[in-house]
Design an enzyme around this catalytic site. Sequence first.
Site, mmCIF file in Angstrom:
data_model
loop_
_atom_site.group_PDB
_atom_site.id
_atom_site.type_symbol
_atom_site.label_atom_id
_atom_site.label_comp_id
_atom_site.label_asym_id
_atom_site.label_seq_id
_atom_site.Cartn_x
_atom_site.Cartn_y
_atom_site.Cartn_z
ATOM 1 N N CYS A 175 -2.852 0.858 14.875
ATOM 2 C CA CYS A 175 -3.781 1.227 13.797
ATOM 3 C C CYS A 175 -4.877 0.174 13.630
ATOM 4 O O CYS A 175 -4.626 -1.021 13.665
ATOM 5 C CB CYS A 175 -3.042 1.397 12.474
ATOM 6 N N THR A 185 0.813 -1.218 0.000
ATOM 7 C CA THR A 185 0.000 0.000 0.000
ATOM 8 C C THR A 185 0.844 1.263 0.000
ATOM 9 O O THR A 185 0.343 2.347 -0.291
ATOM 10 C CB THR A 185 -0.926 0.058 1.233
ATOM 11 N N CYS A 243 -4.670 6.319 11.174
ATOM 12 C CA CYS A 243 -4.050 6.412 12.504
ATOM 13 C C CYS A 243 -3.120 7.625 12.626
ATOM 14 O O CYS A 243 -2.604 7.890 13.712
ATOM 15 C CB CYS A 243 -3.305 5.126 12.851
ATOM 16 N N CYS A 256 -0.343 6.941 7.212
ATOM 17 C CA CYS A 256 -1.714 6.429 7.112
ATOM 18 C C CYS A 256 -2.688 7.538 7.504
ATOM 19 O O CYS A 256 -2.457 8.265 8.458
ATOM 20 C CB CYS A 256 -1.844 5.239 8.062
ATOM 21 N N ARG A 316 4.171 6.778 2.946
ATOM 22 C CA ARG A 316 3.331 7.919 3.337
ATOM 23 C C ARG A 316 2.582 7.590 4.619
ATOM 24 O O ARG A 316 2.226 6.433 4.847
ATOM 25 C CB ARG A 316 2.299 8.220 2.239
ATOM 26 N N CYS A 357 2.076 2.983 9.485
ATOM 27 C CA CYS A 357 1.066 3.073 10.548
ATOM 28 C C CYS A 357 1.690 3.014 11.935
ATOM 29 O O CYS A 357 2.804 2.543 12.121
ATOM 30 C CB CYS A 357 0.103 1.885 10.453
#
Length: 358
Positions: free
Chosen positions: A49, A41, A79, A76, A74, A45
Amino acid sequence: MTSLPSKQARAAQTLTDPRWPLVQQRDKTADGRFVYSVKTTGIYCRPSCSARQALPENVQFHSSCQAAEDSGFRPCLRCKPNQASLAEQQQALVEQACRLIAEAETPPSLEQLAAQVGLSPYHFHRLFKSITGVTPKGYANAQRAARVRNHLQQGETVTAALYDAGFNSSGRFYTVADKLLGMTPRAYRDGGTNVRIRYAIGSCSLGRLLVAQSDRGICAILFGDNSQELEDDLQRRFPRAELEIADAAFSQTLSEVITFVEAPATGLSLPLDIRGTVFQQRVWQALQAIPPGETASYRQVAESIGSPRAVRAVAGACAANSLAVAVPCHRVVRNDGGLSGYRWGVERKRALLEKEAD
Ligand SMILES: [Zn+2]
């Protein structure tokens, strides 16, 4: 030509990482200590999370948000790992209050403390107690008791130690001493007779690891090659204490310490019970100020505690340390940057420094 690690190898790496169970349990207490990213993805996190859990072969751990972002991930949106959570903000306020108490000559009033951190006295008192387990007043008493302890370990008389720590009525101190110190002042000076220490032994990447806890906190983190060696070492360091193997409930503490040893930048939130002479404590405090990934020479440490000529005594204090990694004596090196000795073997020192340099 070298190939990328196989799916199984990547999964195995995650499954054996002590941080993985914390992610599986969505452990809130692990938040802020590390983050994890998911290859498929591209996001990272907090351990807690609530998003659907990723497959272990796609997971990677990072010591900080910055480290995850440097690897191209990047934050999340659910969270928000790069923003302080409410719990972290509250923790920071309480830590600030603890520092104010520790630095004050006379304990600040509840109203003064609350005003300093911007809360009403009522909310501040509740928040402080919910995070530390004691009231601000109880904490201030414990701070003063710690000062008494330092003087007692120097061999001062009980009365003089109380006076030095600012207690003007020794009667009042004795009524709270047992609760605060876990023993009476005289018993403390006599070498900790009747102190109960629980311990457990586990494995980490540096071999076997013993973690011991007194009523006041973690009192030993020791490395060794086998259990017998570790138990002998603990007995030598606490010759008069009553040692016993901890029950199953202690495994949480053990795993928290192992996580910390594997990734010191995550920090250790458990209280420490640091025992030593006043000089040793000053050295150990200076060591705790050396951040992961950096080193200092024995001379620099001696200078930082205002005793520039005490280089050998600093080396002695490093060797006497009972709290591996938590008091990072492995970050002290020779003046020319060479590794020099380590109580638990120079190979472990090298491994710890390499891990932190990543
Ligand atoms: Zn998330």
